[in-house]
Design an enzyme around this catalytic site. Structure first.
Site, mmCIF file in Angstrom:
data_model
loop_
_atom_site.group_PDB
_atom_site.id
_atom_site.type_symbol
_atom_site.label_atom_id
_atom_site.label_comp_id
_atom_site.label_asym_id
_atom_site.label_seq_id
_atom_site.Cartn_x
_atom_site.Cartn_y
_atom_site.Cartn_z
ATOM 1 N N HIS A 288 70.565 16.590 -34.466
ATOM 2 C CA HIS A 288 70.048 16.946 -33.147
ATOM 3 C C HIS A 288 70.207 15.734 -32.241
ATOM 4 O O HIS A 288 69.701 14.655 -32.528
ATOM 5 C CB HIS A 288 68.571 17.348 -33.217
ATOM 6 C CG HIS A 288 68.042 17.878 -31.923
ATOM 7 N ND1 HIS A 288 67.773 19.215 -31.715
ATOM 8 C CD2 HIS A 288 67.748 17.261 -30.753
ATOM 9 C CE1 HIS A 288 67.334 19.392 -30.483
ATOM 10 N NE2 HIS A 288 67.308 18.213 -29.887
ATOM 11 N N CYS A 289 70.941 15.927 -31.155
ATOM 12 C CA CYS A 289 71.062 14.852 -30.143
ATOM 13 C C CYS A 289 70.658 15.455 -28.801
ATOM 14 O O CYS A 289 69.484 15.735 -28.575
ATOM 15 C CB CYS A 289 72.450 14.246 -30.141
ATOM 16 S SG CYS A 289 73.788 15.434 -30.027
ATOM 17 N N VAL A 290 71.597 15.671 -27.883
ATOM 18 C CA VAL A 290 71.250 16.361 -26.639
ATOM 19 C C VAL A 290 70.991 17.836 -26.886
ATOM 20 O O VAL A 290 70.401 18.532 -26.069
ATOM 21 C CB VAL A 290 72.362 16.202 -25.579
ATOM 22 C CG1 VAL A 290 72.516 14.753 -25.189
ATOM 23 C CG2 VAL A 290 73.690 16.749 -26.106
ATOM 24 N N CYS A 291 71.458 18.334 -28.011
ATOM 25 C CA CYS A 291 71.190 19.702 -28.438
ATOM 26 C C CYS A 291 71.222 19.724 -29.956
ATOM 27 O O CYS A 291 71.635 18.755 -30.593
ATOM 28 C CB CYS A 291 72.208 20.683 -27.852
ATOM 29 S SG CYS A 291 73.910 20.354 -28.376
#
EC number: 2.3.1.225
Length: 432
Positions: A288-291
């Protein structure tokens, strides 16, 4: 005898509920359920007044007071909109304000540029670990990424294009690359493969079912409520898993705990995991990063990284060729005499170095993703293997091979190319 007056039908009065007046563009319903106006955002700020008083008198602020202040600010930070003012997520504001300020300050002098461009990645990583540890959802990094793209493009149009070294074709190619990045990001922000949570009546396994599963170890997930059986990677047959690692071994409570998600109240398919930030299980969750990156959007995520790297390198090359003429790109990046002679070239050079730092970080992520795909392992599985010391580490830990799903380079990439496609359902005895 009945009087004539009594023969008249009596009309029943309906309880009429008062209709709510429609909200104008500057009104909204606050967190207390009361109608409020954006013009009154500074009125009745008891929590903020208390915090200012304690700050002026050099008294420490209690964590509860800080939380109330942030709740008040986030509730009143709104913009006028149709049928009521819309709330603005407070996490998107810092990049919009701080990024232009930092870049303009960095363009004043070379030493200021070194300090600012060194501190920006440190601050971003600190904020990432802070929010990741608290399991908070934030739009900070998405806002930072999108605003960085827009602001770099704006500086390119304002400071680089007018110098006459960039032709219409080159500008069109760069613009098309920017739009393709946005399209790929839009696709990557869609459903990553969330597992559907079953109805409340079927959301939990009884204790007898769990005991039977532990004792026999032969019951299949099809017999459990909430077991999801779709997806080509999550429904592996014995042929695809010769070691039998996908099956629940007899008398293995540990395996039962791994497959059963207590938060979503369902049995997870193989390689699915519960995302702490999204609060739901995701098929073949990678990270999980920006999404949240999972089975359904992993390809779009890789495509967005690839297009970004190509577009960014192309934009950096055009900018350096304009402000540092007759020099190679690598030489101009480290030695460009006279670049701080005027503010326009200094700002462009600062933005180039900012783009180089971001591009280097994205290139590292892209390289790790390519390696993981080649070995058919997700980032979540890599971290788990490193903690449990079960994976085979190569190239100083850059490559981690768990050996559980690795089927060879070509088959791994073929499997990745078919992610998200709806495959036929395997027999019940082969479903994980």
């Amino acid at each position: 005898m009945t009087h004539k007056g009594s023969m008249k039908p009596v009309k029943k009065k309906k309880s009429e509920e008062p209709e709510l007046e429609p909200l104008c563009c500057c009104e909204y319903i606050d967190r207390n359920g009361e109608k409020n106006h954006v013009a009154a955002c500074l009125c009745d700020c008891q929590d903020l007044d208390e915090g200012c008083d304690r700050w002026i008198t050099c008294k420490s602020l209690q964590p509860e007071t800080c939380e109330r202040i942030m709740d008040t600010i986030s509730d009143r930070l709104r913009i006028p909109w149709l049928r009521g003012a819309k709330k603005v997520n407070i996490s998107i504001i810092p990049p919009l304000v701080l990024l232009p300020v930092f870049l303009h300050v960095a363009s004043w002098h070379f030493l200021l540029g070194v300090v600012v461009l060194t501190s920006l990645p440190v601050l971003a990583l600190w904020y990432y670990y802070l929010t990741h540890r608290r399991k908070e959802q934030t739009l900070f990094f998405l806002s930072l990424g999108l605003f960085s793209l827009g602001y770099m493009y704006y500086v390119f149009l304002q400071e680089v294009v007018p110098k006459g070294r960039v032709g219409p074709v080159q500008l069109a190619v760069l613009t098309c690359g920017l739009f393709l990045i946005l399209l790929a990001l839009h696709r990557a922000k869609k459903n990553p493969g969330y597992l559907s949570i079953p109805a409340s009546s079927d959301r939990s396994l009884s204790s007898s079912q769990l005991e039977c599963l532990n004792r026999k170890g032969q019951e299949k997930t099809k017999g459990f409520p909430g077991a999801d059986t779709s997806g080509s990677l999550n429904n592996r047959t014995v042929k695809d898993d010769p070691k039998g690692s996908s099956r629940l071994p007899a008398g293995s409570p540990t395996k039962v705990k791994e497959d059963w998600c207590a938060k979503c109240q369902l049995v997870r398919p193989a390689r699915a995991w519960h995302c702490r930030i999204c609060g739901i299980c995701v098929r073949r969750m990678d990270h999980h990063c920006v999404c949240c990156v999972g089975e359904s959007n992993h390809q779009a995520f890789i495509l967005a990284l690839l297009i970004f790297l190509l577009t960014s390198v192309y934009g950096i090359t055009l900018t350096l060729d304009t402000i540092c003429r007759d020099r190679s790109v690598f030489t101009a990046l480290f030695y460009c005499p006279g670049v701080y002679a005027n503010y326009s070239s200094a700002l462009s050079f600062t933005c180039v170095w900012y783009s180089v730092i971001v591009t280097a970080g994205m290139a590292y992520i892209f390289l790790i993703q390519l390696i993981n795909i080649s070995y058919n392992v997700t980032e979540r599985e890599v971290q788990q293997a490193l903690r449990q010391k079960t994976g085979r580490r190569l190239l100083c830990g850059l490559i981690v091979d768990t050996g559980q799903y690795n089927r060879g380079f070509l088959r791994n990439w073929h499997q990745f190319s078919t992610l998200g496609t709806r495959a036929f359902h395997h027999p019940a005895e082969d479903i994980v």
